[in-house]
Design a protein around this motif. Structure first.
Motif, PDB file in Angstrom:
ATOM      1  N   ALA A   1       0.826  -1.208   0.000  1.00  0.00           N
ATOM      2  CA  ALA A   1       0.000   0.000   0.000  1.00  0.00           C
ATOM      3  C   ALA A   1       0.862   1.260   0.000  1.00  0.00           C
ATOM      4  CB  ALA A   1      -0.929  -0.014   1.213  1.00  0.00           C
ATOM      5  N   MET A   2       1.938   1.241   0.786  1.00  0.00           N
ATOM      6  CA  MET A   2       2.812   2.425   0.848  1.00  0.00           C
ATOM      7  C   MET A   2       3.540   2.635  -0.481  1.00  0.00           C
ATOM      8  SD  MET A   2       4.387   2.536   4.739  1.00  0.00           S
ATOM      9  CE  MET A   2       5.096   0.900   4.729  1.00  0.00           C
ATOM     10  N   ASN A   3       3.996   1.559  -1.095  1.00  0.00           N
ATOM     11  CA  ASN A   3       4.666   1.680  -2.401  1.00  0.00           C
ATOM     12  C   ASN A   3       3.707   2.229  -3.463  1.00  0.00           C
ATOM     13  OD1 ASN A   3       7.343   0.907  -1.890  1.00  0.00           O
ATOM     14  ND2 ASN A   3       6.767  -1.261  -1.864  1.00  0.00           N
ATOM     15  N   LYS A   4       2.444   1.815  -3.397  1.00  0.00           N
ATOM     16  CA  LYS A   4       1.438   2.313  -4.338  1.00  0.00           C
ATOM     17  C   LYS A   4       1.214   3.811  -4.133  1.00  0.00           C
ATOM     18  CE  LYS A   4      -3.303   1.522  -5.897  1.00  0.00           C
ATOM     19  NZ  LYS A   4      -4.576   0.825  -5.644  1.00  0.00           N
ATOM     20  N   GLU A   5       1.183   4.214  -2.835  1.00  0.00           N
ATOM     21  CA  GLU A   5       1.008   5.638  -2.531  1.00  0.00           C
ATOM     22  C   GLU A   5       2.184   6.463  -3.034  1.00  0.00           C
ATOM     23  OE1 GLU A   5       0.485   8.614   1.339  1.00  0.00           O
ATOM     24  OE2 GLU A   5       0.242   6.452   1.615  1.00  0.00           O
TER      25      GLU A   5
ATOM     26  N   ALA B   1       4.056   5.805  -5.563  1.00  0.00           N
ATOM     27  CA  ALA B   1       3.997   5.864  -7.025  1.00  0.00           C
ATOM     28  C   ALA B   1       2.985   6.905  -7.507  1.00  0.00           C
ATOM     29  CB  ALA B   1       3.642   4.490  -7.584  1.00  0.00           C
ATOM     30  N   GLU B   2       1.948   7.141  -6.713  1.00  0.00           N
ATOM     31  CA  GLU B   2       0.885   8.050  -7.132  1.00  0.00           C
ATOM     32  C   GLU B   2       1.154   9.499  -6.744  1.00  0.00           C
ATOM     33  OE1 GLU B   2      -2.513   6.335  -5.282  1.00  0.00           O
ATOM     34  OE2 GLU B   2      -2.746   4.732  -6.781  1.00  0.00           O
ATOM     35  N   ARG B   3       1.976   9.706  -5.699  1.00  0.00           N
ATOM     36  CA  ARG B   3       2.222  11.080  -5.233  1.00  0.00           C
ATOM     37  C   ARG B   3       3.283  11.780  -6.068  1.00  0.00           C
ATOM     38  NH1 ARG B   3       2.345  10.951   1.346  1.00  0.00           N
ATOM     39  NH2 ARG B   3       3.328  12.971   0.955  1.00  0.00           N
ATOM     40  N   THR B   4       3.195  13.125  -6.079  1.00  0.00           N
ATOM     41  CA  THR B   4       4.170  13.924  -6.844  1.00  0.00           C
ATOM     42  C   THR B   4       4.866  14.971  -5.972  1.00  0.00           C
ATOM     43  OG1 THR B   4       2.395  15.430  -7.487  1.00  0.00           O
ATOM     44  CG2 THR B   4       2.950  13.633  -9.028  1.00  0.00           C
ATOM     45  N   ASP B   5       4.506  15.039  -4.673  1.00  0.00           N
ATOM     46  CA  ASP B   5       5.121  16.037  -3.770  1.00  0.00           C
ATOM     47  C   ASP B   5       6.440  15.504  -3.231  1.00  0.00           C
ATOM     48  OD1 ASP B   5       3.664  14.061  -2.440  1.00  0.00           O
ATOM     49  OD2 ASP B   5       3.384  15.314  -0.661  1.00  0.00           O
TER      50      ASP B   5
ATOM     51  N   GLU C   1       9.322  16.639  -2.625  1.00  0.00           N
ATOM     52  CA  GLU C   1      10.181  17.395  -1.701  1.00  0.00           C
ATOM     53  C   GLU C   1       9.534  17.574  -0.323  1.00  0.00           C
ATOM     54  OE1 GLU C   1      13.211  18.165  -2.580  1.00  0.00           O
ATOM     55  OE2 GLU C   1      12.839  17.335  -4.572  1.00  0.00           O
ATOM     56  N   SER C   2       8.272  17.162  -0.190  1.00  0.00           N
ATOM     57  CA  SER C   2       7.577  17.412   1.085  1.00  0.00           C
ATOM     58  C   SER C   2       8.111  16.513   2.202  1.00  0.00           C
ATOM     59  CB  SER C   2       6.076  17.190   0.930  1.00  0.00           C
ATOM     60  OG  SER C   2       5.810  15.808   0.729  1.00  0.00           O
ATOM     61  N   GLU C   3       7.914  16.994   3.427  1.00  0.00           N
ATOM     62  CA  GLU C   3       8.365  16.235   4.611  1.00  0.00           C
ATOM     63  C   GLU C   3       7.604  14.907   4.728  1.00  0.00           C
ATOM     64  OE1 GLU C   3       8.371  18.288   8.322  1.00  0.00           O
ATOM     65  OE2 GLU C   3       9.573  19.970   7.587  1.00  0.00           O
ATOM     66  N   SER C   4       6.291  14.940   4.443  1.00  0.00           N
ATOM     67  CA  SER C   4       5.483  13.730   4.577  1.00  0.00           C
ATOM     68  C   SER C   4       5.907  12.667   3.569  1.00  0.00           C
ATOM     69  CB  SER C   4       3.990  14.066   4.402  1.00  0.00           C
ATOM     70  OG  SER C   4       3.740  14.555   3.095  1.00  0.00           O
ATOM     71  N   TYR C   5       6.331  13.121   2.356  1.00  0.00           N
ATOM     72  CA  TYR C   5       6.788  12.173   1.338  1.00  0.00           C
ATOM     73  C   TYR C   5       8.087  11.492   1.801  1.00  0.00           C
ATOM     74  CZ  TYR C   5       7.707  10.222  -3.317  1.00  0.00           C
ATOM     75  OH  TYR C   5       7.923   9.364  -4.365  1.00  0.00           O
ATOM     76  N   MET C   6       8.995  12.314   2.353  1.00  0.00           N
ATOM     77  CA  MET C   6      10.270  11.771   2.842  1.00  0.00           C
ATOM     78  C   MET C   6      10.044  10.825   4.025  1.00  0.00           C
ATOM     79  SD  MET C   6      12.281  12.984   0.672  1.00  0.00           S
ATOM     80  CE  MET C   6      13.834  12.385   1.338  1.00  0.00           C
ATOM     81  N   ALA C   7       9.059  11.185   4.874  1.00  0.00           N
ATOM     82  CA  ALA C   7       8.741  10.333   6.031  1.00  0.00           C
ATOM     83  C   ALA C   7       8.183   8.991   5.569  1.00  0.00           C
ATOM     84  CB  ALA C   7       7.748  11.041   6.943  1.00  0.00           C
ATOM     85  N   LEU C   8       7.387   9.029   4.479  1.00  0.00           N
ATOM     86  CA  LEU C   8       6.810   7.797   3.950  1.00  0.00           C
ATOM     87  C   LEU C   8       7.898   6.891   3.370  1.00  0.00           C
ATOM     88  CD1 LEU C   8       4.196   6.233   3.446  1.00  0.00           C
ATOM     89  CD2 LEU C   8       3.980   7.420   1.249  1.00  0.00           C
ATOM     90  N   ILE C   9       8.861   7.508   2.664  1.00  0.00           N
ATOM     91  CA  ILE C   9       9.988   6.734   2.126  1.00  0.00           C
ATOM     92  C   ILE C   9      10.752   6.046   3.261  1.00  0.00           C
ATOM     93  CG2 ILE C   9      12.270   6.943   1.057  1.00  0.00           C
ATOM     94  CD1 ILE C   9      11.120   9.015  -0.820  1.00  0.00           C
ATOM     95  N   GLU C  10      10.954   6.792   4.339  1.00  0.00           N
ATOM     96  CA  GLU C  10      11.700   6.249   5.487  1.00  0.00           C
ATOM     97  C   GLU C  10      10.929   5.091   6.130  1.00  0.00           C
ATOM     98  OE1 GLU C  10      13.445   7.956   9.669  1.00  0.00           O
ATOM     99  OE2 GLU C  10      13.387   9.319   7.950  1.00  0.00           O
ATOM    100  N   LYS C  11       9.594   5.253   6.223  1.00  0.00           N
ATOM    101  CA  LYS C  11       8.774   4.201   6.826  1.00  0.00           C
ATOM    102  C   LYS C  11       8.775   2.942   5.963  1.00  0.00           C
ATOM    103  CE  LYS C  11       4.251   3.246   8.827  1.00  0.00           C
ATOM    104  NZ  LYS C  11       2.873   3.709   9.060  1.00  0.00           N
ATOM    105  N   VAL C  12       8.678   3.123   4.622  1.00  0.00           N
ATOM    106  CA  VAL C  12       8.732   1.979   3.706  1.00  0.00           C
ATOM    107  C   VAL C  12      10.047   1.223   3.886  1.00  0.00           C
ATOM    108  CG1 VAL C  12       8.883   1.251   1.300  1.00  0.00           C
ATOM    109  CG2 VAL C  12       7.167   2.921   1.967  1.00  0.00           C
ATOM    110  N   ALA C  13      11.143   1.975   3.973  1.00  0.00           N
ATOM    111  CA  ALA C  13      12.466   1.352   4.130  1.00  0.00           C
ATOM    112  C   ALA C  13      12.564   0.569   5.428  1.00  0.00           C
ATOM    113  CB  ALA C  13      13.549   2.424   4.073  1.00  0.00           C
ATOM    114  N   THR C  14      12.043   1.152   6.534  1.00  0.00           N
ATOM    115  CA  THR C  14      12.122   0.505   7.851  1.00  0.00           C
ATOM    116  C   THR C  14      11.301  -0.784   7.900  1.00  0.00           C
ATOM    117  OG1 THR C  14      12.412   2.648   8.929  1.00  0.00           O
ATOM    118  CG2 THR C  14      11.729   0.817  10.329  1.00  0.00           C
TER     119      THR C  14
END
Length: 537
Positions: A101-105, A107-111, A113-126
């Protein structure tokens, strides 16, 4: 890893424990010890998060998994044994879906540079790192190993959980917890429903695992083999020893001796101070010294000596009537249920004075043979009782046969004869029926309390053949020691079904092994028998 800070539990105007603090470190193996009612199970429930303290806190890191096996728990009925055990990996399926679900999100987002996008990347990695670190490829093999180790047969795997007793369901729950590989495993009396082989398997599993373990158990051999730290709960506080149970007993004895010396010294000082005050309270020249001693007494912090049962209660069975030379003679005995052979062609002779153990995995026929000897079931072959055999029998259903309208004291008073009548209260106290407890009616007792009361009754009956089927499951270590010594001194014949190696050690001198449809005789004690089995495996 898990931090307990200033924990206090109060209920009904009683403080169970107050301001206790300790830390559970990675790979800690902790035994929680203390008398019944000291608060061990309550503390375990608080660590598990299923009960809240009155005050204080338990801090668990977010990435720390805590699993808890209570004394009583039922699994769901809608699955097979294998499916239920496989639920241990349900959280991994959830993690897999979360990553997807996070990987799908992403792929769909375009923000980007946003903090929430970076936080999501970090959560996916963890989450991904944690998920892919777990080897899912062999999970079915792991489930199989756990179930076989805990005493199930492959033929049980596809049977519905609903077909199994509470004890076997506890094994399924234990398998699920072990398969989850938690960081901290909390176990409340895990060996009560396990046979010797399963207990040894559990010991080996824990020894090879990196998890921390906190366990409550009355199985001395088990806790000695798996723990390296002992936390004693007593009089509302704890003592933390970096030692296994046997070493802890020695350290506790030393601690209590030191406390007693400090207490005696302080009491002597208090007596001297009070005597001085009484003697010189009207003497002008001594006014300052008198006031000084009064203030000292007011501020004095009294030394407490931890409670300990110092009664050296030694119980003996009544002298038993003499039986024939061979109280039990089996010739070609066999039993089958629904076309399945439990055992066949079992032949043996138990001599007068023998103390024997029936050993083997659960379901291999130990209790069935006991029922055959008691003539409770029909069987093939011949099973003869010798001349003048008088049987004292303890079975798991013995508790249900007690008269519920009698009090605990009346139940024992009705059958006690001779000098033992003077010791009834001591005897009941040794089996945790002290004080007001012995005035309870039998009908309000728990299952465990009824079991203990049945054993007290057995200690008073003049018999020459004792047959005990799992008598120690609901006994604490002190009660087990009292029963074991009484059985050692018993001059009749003993047949004992038990999974408690420490209880059997030094008590039985012959082992009948039940397994693979046969009954084999071993002329040795339980330890030598178990060593021989390891060599042959």
């Amino acid at each position: 890893m898990v931090s307990v800070d200033a924990l206090t539990v109060e209920f009904g105007g009683t403080t169970l424990f107050k301001d206790i603090s300790f830390v559970i470190n990675p790979k800690d193996r902790i035994a929680l010890m203390g008398k019944n009612g000291a608060g061990k199970s309550t503390l375990l429930k608080i660590l598990a998060g299923v009960r809240q303290p009155t005050r204080g806190s338990v801090s668990v890191p977010k990435d720390c998994t805590v699993c808890y096996l209570p004394q009583h728990m039922l699994t769901e009925d809608g699955r097979t044994v294998f499916e239920e055990a496989s639920q241990a990996f349900a959280h991994l399926r959830e993690m897999e879906a979360e990553i997807e679900a996070m990987n799908k999100e992403l792929a769909e987002r375009t923000d980007y540079e946003s903090e929430s996008y970076m936080a999501l990347i970090e959560k996916v990695a963890t989450v991904s790192e944690k998920f892919y670190a777990i080897d899912m490829t062999h999970f079915e093999e792991d489930v199989e190993k756990a179930l076989l180790g805990l005493g199930f047969h492959r033929s049980d795997f596809d049977r519905p959980v609903s077909e199994f007793s509470g004890g076997w369901r506890m094994r399924i729950e234990l398998a699920k917890l072990l398969l989850q590989s938690p960081d901290v495993l909390l176990l409340d009396e895990p060996t009560n429903h396990l046979d010797i082989e399963s207990v040894e398997w559990l010991e080996d599993f824990i020894a090879a695992s990196p998890m921390a373990v906190v366990v409550i158990s009355h199985d001395r051999r088990f806790i000695d083999n798996i723990t390296t730290r002992t936390i004693e709960v007593t009089m509302g506080r704890i003592y933390d020893y970096k030692a296994n149970y046997s070493h802890y007993l020695e350290l506790r004895k030393e601690r209590r001796q030191q406390q007693q010396k400090q207490y005696d010294d302080q009491q002597k000082q208090i007596a001297e101070a009070r005597e001085f005050i009484e003697r010189f309270k009207g003497t002008y020249s001594k006014t300052y010294q008198v006031q000084s001693k009064v203030k000292w007494l007011e501020k004095l912090e009294l030394v407490e000596v931890d409670e300990e049962d110092t009664s050296a209660l030694r119980l003996k069975f009544p002298p038993c009537p003499r039986s024939g030379s061979y109280p039990v003679i089996a010739d070609g005995v066999g039993k089958s249920y629904d076309g399945k052979t439990v055992f066949a062609n079992a032949s043996f002779m138990i001599e007068r004075g023998d103390k024997v153990a029936f050993a083997g995995r659960n379901g291999e026929g130990k209790s069935t043979m006991v029922k055959a000897i008691m003539r409770e079931i029909e069987h093939e072959g011949s099973l003869a009782l010798g001349h003048n055999v008088q049987i004292g029998y303890f079975a798991q259903n013995s508790a249900s046969l007690l008269d519920g309208e009698l009090t605990v004291f009346q139940t024992i008073d009705d059958i006690a004869v001779g000098d033992v009548r003077l010791k009834i209260r001591d005897l009941l106290g040794a089996f945790m029926f002290g004080g007001e407890e012995n005035q309870k009616k039998v009908k309000v007792l728990s299952g465990g309390e009824r079991v203990r009361l049945c054993l007290v009754k057995l200690l008073l009956e003049p018999v020459n053949l004792l047959i005990l089927d799992e008598p120690t499951n609901h006994l604490d270590l002190k009660s087990k020691d009292i029963l074991k010594q009484a059985l050692r001194d018993f001059d009749g014949t003993l047949i004992l079904v038990s999974h408690d190696r420490d209880f059997l050690d030094g008590l039985v001198t012959k082992v009948y092994e039940f397994g693979d449809g046969r009954v084999r005789e071993h002329l040795c004690g339980i330890n030598e028998f178990l060593e021989k089995k390891k060599v042959l495996q």
